[in-house]
Design a protein around this motif. Sequence first.
Motif, mmCIF file in Angstrom:
data_model
loop_
_atom_site.group_PDB
_atom_site.id
_atom_site.type_symbol
_atom_site.label_atom_id
_atom_site.label_comp_id
_atom_site.label_asym_id
_atom_site.label_seq_id
_atom_site.Cartn_x
_atom_site.Cartn_y
_atom_site.Cartn_z
ATOM 1 N N LEU A 93 13.207 40.183 93.981
ATOM 2 C CA LEU A 93 12.490 41.205 93.354
ATOM 3 C C LEU A 93 10.999 40.576 93.097
ATOM 4 C CD1 LEU A 93 12.135 44.350 92.313
ATOM 5 C CD2 LEU A 93 12.827 43.463 90.097
ATOM 6 N N SER A 94 10.989 39.565 92.509
ATOM 7 C CA SER A 94 9.667 39.021 92.153
ATOM 8 C C SER A 94 8.988 38.373 93.272
ATOM 9 C CB SER A 94 10.179 37.607 91.366
ATOM 10 O OG SER A 94 8.914 36.779 91.206
ATOM 11 N N ASP A 95 9.455 38.105 94.280
ATOM 12 C CA ASP A 95 8.770 37.643 95.469
ATOM 13 C C ASP A 95 8.260 38.779 96.358
ATOM 14 O OD1 ASP A 95 9.249 35.080 95.238
ATOM 15 O OD2 ASP A 95 11.217 34.992 96.554
ATOM 16 N N GLU A 96 9.132 39.895 96.475
ATOM 17 C CA GLU A 96 8.819 41.180 97.067
ATOM 18 C C GLU A 96 7.345 42.057 96.292
ATOM 19 O OE1 GLU A 96 11.851 44.102 97.422
ATOM 20 O OE2 GLU A 96 13.348 42.686 98.026
ATOM 21 N N ALA A 97 7.473 41.660 95.054
ATOM 22 C CA ALA A 97 6.464 42.386 94.283
ATOM 23 C C ALA A 97 5.246 41.567 94.313
ATOM 24 C CB ALA A 97 7.023 42.498 92.952
ATOM 25 N N ASP A 98 5.184 40.355 94.730
ATOM 26 C CA ASP A 98 4.353 39.278 94.666
ATOM 27 C C ASP A 98 3.808 39.051 93.115
ATOM 28 O OD1 ASP A 98 2.413 37.217 95.575
ATOM 29 O OD2 ASP A 98 0.987 38.394 96.274
ATOM 30 N N SER A 99 4.866 38.853 92.175
ATOM 31 C CA SER A 99 4.719 38.722 90.844
ATOM 32 C C SER A 99 5.699 37.636 90.497
ATOM 33 C CB SER A 99 5.149 40.018 90.011
ATOM 34 O OG SER A 99 4.839 39.993 88.538
ATOM 35 N N PRO A 100 5.164 36.390 90.478
ATOM 36 C CA PRO A 100 5.811 35.176 90.298
ATOM 37 C C PRO A 100 6.759 35.418 88.769
ATOM 38 C CG PRO A 100 3.705 34.581 90.708
ATOM 39 C CD PRO A 100 3.649 35.899 90.742
ATOM 40 N N LEU A 101 7.737 34.991 88.840
ATOM 41 C CA LEU A 101 8.558 34.784 87.506
ATOM 42 C C LEU A 101 7.938 33.961 86.498
ATOM 43 C CD1 LEU A 101 12.313 34.383 88.941
ATOM 44 C CD2 LEU A 101 11.386 36.646 87.909
ATOM 45 N N VAL A 102 8.091 34.571 85.082
ATOM 46 C CA VAL A 102 7.493 33.777 84.164
ATOM 47 C C VAL A 102 8.261 32.626 83.709
ATOM 48 C CG1 VAL A 102 6.545 35.722 83.149
ATOM 49 C CG2 VAL A 102 8.794 35.283 82.413
ATOM 50 N N LYS A 103 7.837 31.564 83.072
ATOM 51 C CA LYS A 103 8.560 30.423 82.825
ATOM 52 C C LYS A 103 9.899 30.516 82.205
ATOM 53 C CE LYS A 103 8.166 25.974 80.793
ATOM 54 N NZ LYS A 103 7.617 24.898 79.754
ATOM 55 N N ASP A 104 10.250 31.273 81.731
ATOM 56 C CA ASP A 104 11.674 31.550 81.245
ATOM 57 C C ASP A 104 11.832 33.078 81.230
ATOM 58 O OD1 ASP A 104 14.052 31.262 80.392
ATOM 59 O OD2 ASP A 104 13.422 30.865 78.216
ATOM 60 N N ASN A 113 8.507 40.359 87.127
ATOM 61 C CA ASN A 113 8.427 38.571 86.793
ATOM 62 C C ASN A 113 9.226 38.454 85.566
ATOM 63 O OD1 ASN A 113 6.990 39.999 84.619
ATOM 64 N ND2 ASN A 113 5.023 39.375 84.965
ATOM 65 N N GLY A 114 10.031 39.341 85.109
ATOM 66 C CA GLY A 114 11.015 39.067 84.141
ATOM 67 C C GLY A 114 10.334 38.813 82.596
ATOM 68 N N ALA A 115 9.057 39.342 82.507
ATOM 69 C CA ALA A 115 8.304 38.944 81.381
ATOM 70 C C ALA A 115 8.448 39.809 80.068
ATOM 71 C CB ALA A 115 6.712 39.232 81.539
ATOM 72 N N ARG A 116 9.181 41.058 80.465
ATOM 73 C CA ARG A 116 9.667 41.993 79.472
ATOM 74 C C ARG A 116 10.965 42.446 79.300
ATOM 75 N NH1 ARG A 116 7.580 45.879 75.738
ATOM 76 N NH2 ARG A 116 8.452 47.845 75.905
ATOM 77 N N PRO A 117 11.634 42.277 78.192
ATOM 78 C CA PRO A 117 13.133 42.664 78.324
ATOM 79 C C PRO A 117 13.332 44.207 78.486
ATOM 80 C CG PRO A 117 12.465 42.320 76.095
ATOM 81 C CD PRO A 117 11.240 42.184 77.030
ATOM 82 N N ILE A 118 14.508 44.549 78.849
ATOM 83 C CA ILE A 118 14.876 45.937 79.048
ATOM 84 C C ILE A 118 15.143 46.409 77.770
ATOM 85 C CG2 ILE A 118 17.315 45.461 79.175
ATOM 86 C CD1 ILE A 118 17.370 47.958 80.872
ATOM 87 N N GLU A 119 14.673 47.808 77.140
ATOM 88 C CA GLU A 119 14.751 48.080 75.792
ATOM 89 C C GLU A 119 16.326 48.541 75.649
ATOM 90 O OE1 GLU A 119 12.541 49.365 77.738
ATOM 91 O OE2 GLU A 119 10.429 49.286 77.242
#
Length: 176
Positions: A93-104, A113-119
């Motif tokens: 998903l990150s690759d397709e969106a051209d949005s690199p995953l955050v460090k953690d 990019n996984g930067a925000r948790p699901i509420e």
Amino acid sequence: VARLIRTAQSDDPVMAAAIALAFVTGARRGELCALLWSDIDLDTGTVRIEKSLSQVGNDLAIKSTKTDRGRTVSLDGRAVALLKHHQEWQRSLSDEADSPLVKDPYVLSDNANGARPIEPSKVTDRFMALRKAAKVRPGVRFHDLRHAHVTQLLSAGVDATTVATRVGHASTRMTL
């Protein structure tokens, strides 16, 4: 549970992971939402639960667990495989969106990019939609996955103290 996970895998991979994790760890909804990939060791098959995501209205905050105690929970091979699949999906998903995953990155995130948790409220809302799509009876709640985990362990003969520790109960009275 299997029907819920199967239904979610095609329509909502984040919820497939949430449902599986809730059932195999007995973790609370907020604890699952707060999980980062650094909290999971896929090599040893363990999850470290030390924090919880709290939601008041639209405000999110990371806090300690309900009992203010962290715990390490073991995973079985199927859960590890599902998490590896979810991690690969997240990378894709990150690759397709051209949005690199955050460090953690957060394990359960709608952001590429996984930067925000699901509420936590979204977990509940999306579970109700999945429950309907999977034709699971209307009264079943996301929190019931936690109860099912406890019941399954106690039915298998695991002692109440071990189960209480695993799910983060302050005492065995709550577990029983």
